[in-house]
Design an enzyme around this catalytic site. Structure first.
Site, PDB file in Angstrom:
ATOM      1  N   HIS A 132     -24.856  -9.200  -0.890  1.00 18.71           N
ATOM      2  CA  HIS A 132     -25.228 -10.457  -1.547  1.00 18.71           C
ATOM      3  C   HIS A 132     -25.835 -11.463  -0.578  1.00 18.71           C
ATOM      4  O   HIS A 132     -25.535 -12.652  -0.617  1.00 18.71           O
ATOM      5  CB  HIS A 132     -24.021 -11.062  -2.269  1.00 18.71           C
ATOM      6  CG  HIS A 132     -23.596 -10.261  -3.469  1.00 18.71           C
ATOM      7  ND1 HIS A 132     -24.202 -10.384  -4.698  1.00 18.71           N
ATOM      8  CD2 HIS A 132     -22.637  -9.303  -3.609  1.00 18.71           C
ATOM      9  CE1 HIS A 132     -23.631  -9.547  -5.558  1.00 18.71           C
ATOM     10  NE2 HIS A 132     -22.684  -8.872  -4.913  1.00 18.71           N
TER      11      HIS A 132
ATOM     12  N   ASP B  61     -17.765  -7.965  -2.061  1.00 16.57           N
ATOM     13  CA  ASP B  61     -17.873  -6.998  -3.144  1.00 16.57           C
ATOM     14  C   ASP B  61     -19.251  -6.340  -3.165  1.00 16.57           C
ATOM     15  O   ASP B  61     -20.201  -6.813  -2.550  1.00 16.57           O
ATOM     16  CB  ASP B  61     -17.595  -7.660  -4.496  1.00 16.57           C
ATOM     17  CG  ASP B  61     -18.656  -8.683  -4.869  1.00 16.57           C
ATOM     18  OD1 ASP B  61     -19.159  -9.356  -3.954  1.00 16.57           O
ATOM     19  OD2 ASP B  61     -18.986  -8.814  -6.062  1.00 16.57           O
ATOM     20  N   GLU B  62     -19.334  -5.231  -3.871  1.00 16.76           N
ATOM     21  CA  GLU B  62     -20.591  -4.546  -4.180  1.00 16.76           C
ATOM     22  C   GLU B  62     -21.426  -4.180  -2.949  1.00 16.76           C
ATOM     23  O   GLU B  62     -22.649  -4.268  -2.941  1.00 16.76           O
ATOM     24  CB  GLU B  62     -21.409  -5.379  -5.172  1.00 16.76           C
ATOM     25  CG  GLU B  62     -20.683  -5.509  -6.517  1.00 16.76           C
ATOM     26  CD  GLU B  62     -21.404  -6.382  -7.511  1.00 16.76           C
ATOM     27  OE1 GLU B  62     -22.186  -7.262  -7.107  1.00 16.76           O
ATOM     28  OE2 GLU B  62     -21.163  -6.199  -8.728  1.00 16.76           O
ATOM     29  N   VAL B  63     -20.740  -3.768  -1.901  1.00 17.29           N
ATOM     30  CA  VAL B  63     -21.451  -3.208  -0.756  1.00 17.29           C
ATOM     31  C   VAL B  63     -21.998  -1.834  -1.146  1.00 17.29           C
ATOM     32  O   VAL B  63     -21.277  -1.013  -1.718  1.00 17.29           O
ATOM     33  CB  VAL B  63     -20.523  -3.092   0.462  1.00 17.29           C
ATOM     34  CG1 VAL B  63     -21.161  -2.267   1.561  1.00 17.29           C
ATOM     35  CG2 VAL B  63     -20.162  -4.486   0.985  1.00 17.29           C
TER      36      VAL B  63
END
Length: 604
Positions: free
Chosen positions: A306, A371-373
């Site tokens: 992100h 999150d969301e690596v």
């Protein structure tokens, strides 16, 4: 046919006139309300009705928790003897002069006066009794700060000492308890539209306090810029509902509007426009505004994924796969971008931003996102692959990339500690691949709080609790307020559809979640929860309607964790929505007003 209708209408008017002739001049409506079976039933005022009751007054006494929102968790008793209140005569008793609490309480009394004056608007008659508010028991005068250990409970009593004065006594151990009591007091002051008077019960006793210490709203200001006025209105709504944490997702891959004193190039490169930024003065104003209303402002710097816009000025492989195509292979939404954990410049930059955020926000918690690596993103970088193989002697398996993530997390934590003058601060992370069963070993439950955004029945909740992690609940199947609209990439509906109505939000119980996994003995690890507005499809024009009143539904769940369901709260919710509108917040309309005025007739 027309003549028959006219004659019939005249007859009805005549009959009403006969039955209400003694009341028409005295009251401003033909209708009053009577409490039956916990509902306020609408009736005509006839000559036999000696003391007609307005809807707002009826709602105070009809039902288990008055019309208060959120419902009190302790004792509640109200006299049915209403007295007219003069908002200009609401006064604060003695407090220690020259202190922070004196300043905060005086600001709250001004707010209370303005709220009360606005209740009846131009229709309200002047006059009424005065009100003297005494605040006792608080343990702090200065350096007032909300933490997870702050006692936010309060005792509120109102007594009428003579025909001209009400004495209000608030006993609380913290400023935040006092502030919550003042919010409750404001909701007990109603407009009697039969007599055009601002009124309050002349005897009140309430004992109240929250079940969970963390009660939040997440506001994303990076996908679309949210102006300061809208942020302040959001805080207003939070204070009204006794929510205490504004989780500010201030930057993401799409934009970097936060002005870093150490690295000012970020907002210059990464903001949508020169006026779409948050500088130190903006942050200071928002934090003070929140403190007055009992709300902490918690910043989030989401990393290592992100990131993107704003980082262009650094170069030197600090960010990898930025704007990579096809984006679906490297991230969950465009533009892609992840920090390069092998680049020492990344940690120098992070330390500077952390220092700025610690200085500007002075937080008791820090949200590091996490999150969301996307493994494919890191694997697309020859620099990262070479470092893993030659420097660390790792292979390029998925488990090695989680070692890389752990490497980043530990170094980022060290930089945060340095930025915080060498002191550790509790860190919040989202559930992610790092909280999976095979990777949870990398996280220390004494240092990390986990924010759960998966579904309410996700087995990861049980796994985290069994490993003694403290949790904040934000399950997307009830608490993502951006769900239920058209897709913004492609066609159809967005990924988390359908829309989450206030009823679903209200019934989203953290306690029930852990009971489903037979972990009631771990309930002390549930810190609370948070409703989230991600703003891919929201901006300043639509924030109010998407957050309110649904976040208020969760506010009652977090404050009281009631055994009842939404159906027992429906009319209080409708009244609370009216409060939002009167206080200048464009809360979403839930039903026709007819349902509020004809209770019990709008049912499934």
């Amino acid at each position: 046919m027309r003549s028959i209708n006219i004659l019939t209408l005249l007859l009805i008017v005549f009959i009403i006139g006969v039955n209400t002739s003694d009341s028409i001049g005295e009251y401003s409506s033909l209708w009053h309300y009577k409490c039956e079976g916990g509902l306020c039933k609408k009736e005509l005022i006839t000559k036999d009705v000696t003391e007609p009751i307005s809807l707002e007054v009826c709602e105070l006494f009809c039902g288990a928790s008055s019309s208060l929102w959120p419902k009190p968790t302790g004792h509640l008793s109200l006299s049915k003897n209403m007295v007219q209140l003069n908002p200009d005569k609401i006064l604060l008793g003695d407090v220690q002069t020259g202190t922070q609490i004196e300043y905060l309480l005086k600001r709250n009394i001004l707010l209370l006066r303005n709220i009360v004056k606005n209740i009846g608007g131009k229709l309200a008659n002047g006059g009424g009794v005065g009100m003297l508010i005494q605040c006792k028991g608080y343990l702090e005068d200065n350096n007032i700060k909300l933490t997870l250990n702050t006692d936010e409970s309060y005792n509120l009593t109102v007594t009428q000492t003579d025909k001209t004065l009400l004495e209000v006594t608030i006993i609380a151990k913290s400023y935040f308890g006092v502030r919550h009591a003042l919010e409750t007091l404001s909701q007990l002051i109603v407009f009697d539209d039969l007599r055009n008077q601002i009124q309050i019960p002349n005897e009140i006793v309430i004992v109240d306090g929250p079940v969970y210490p963390y009660r939040g709203v997440l506001l994303d200001t990076s996908r679309n810029f949210i102006d300061k006025a809208t942020i302040l209105r959001t805080i207003d709504g939070m204070g009204m509902s006794k929510l205490n944490t504004l989780h500010w997702h201030i930057i993401d891959s799409q934009s970097f509007p936060y002005v870093s004193k150490t690295w000012p190039e970020f907002s210059k490169f990464g903001s949508y426009a020169a006026d779409k930024i948050y500088n130190q003065e903006d942050v200071k104003e928002i934090i003070e505004y929140g403190l007055i209303r009992g709300v902490r402002v918690l910043p989030e710097f989401d990393a290592p994924a992100h990131v993107g816009e704003g980082w262009q000025w650094i170069g030197n492989d600090t960010v990898v796969c930025f704007k990579a195509e096809s984006w679906r292979n490297y991230c969950v939404e465009p533009p892609c971008g992840q920090l390069n954990p092998t680049n020492e410049k990344v940690y120098e930059i992070l330390e500077g931003i952390y220092k700025d955020m610690i200085r500007d926000f002075q937080p008791d918690l820090f949200h590091m996102g996490g999150d969301e690596v996307n493994i494919n993103c890191w694997n697309s970088s020859a620099v990262i692959r070479n470092w893993m193989q030659t420097v660390q002697n790792w292979d390029l398996s998925e488990s090695s990339f989680y070692k890389l993530w752990d490497y980043f997390q530990k170094k980022a934590m060290d930089k945060l500690k340095i930025a915080n003058d060498g002191k550790e601060i509790p860190i919040i992370l989202w559930t992610s691949g790092l909280t999976n069963e095979e990777n949870i070993k990398y996280l220390d439950p004494k240092k990390y709080i986990i924010q759960v955004w998966t579904t309410k029945d996700d087995l990861s909740i049980g796994r985290l609790l069994r490993n003694n992690f403290k949790l904040i609940i934000s399950n997307y199947d009830a608490l993502y307020l951006d769900c239920g609209f058209s897709a913004w990439v492609g066609e159809g509906n967005n990924w988390c559809s359908p829309y989450k109505g206030w009823q679903i939000v209200y019934d989203n119980s953290p306690l029930k979640m852990i009971k489903l996994q037979h972990l009631e003995n771990k309930k002390h690890l549930i810190l609370g929860g948070e409703a989230a507005l991600w703003t891919e499809q929201a901006d300043s024009a639509s924030t109010d309607t998407k957050i309110w009143p649904r976040s208020a539904a969760f506010a009652e769940r977090l404050w009281a964790e009631p055994n009842s369901t939404w159906i027992h709260a429906e009319y209080r919710m409708l009244r609370h929505r009216e409060r939002f509108v009167k206080r200048g917040i464009s809360a979403e309309t839930l039903q026709p007003e007819w349902c509020l005025r004809n209770q019990g007739h709008c049912y499934a």
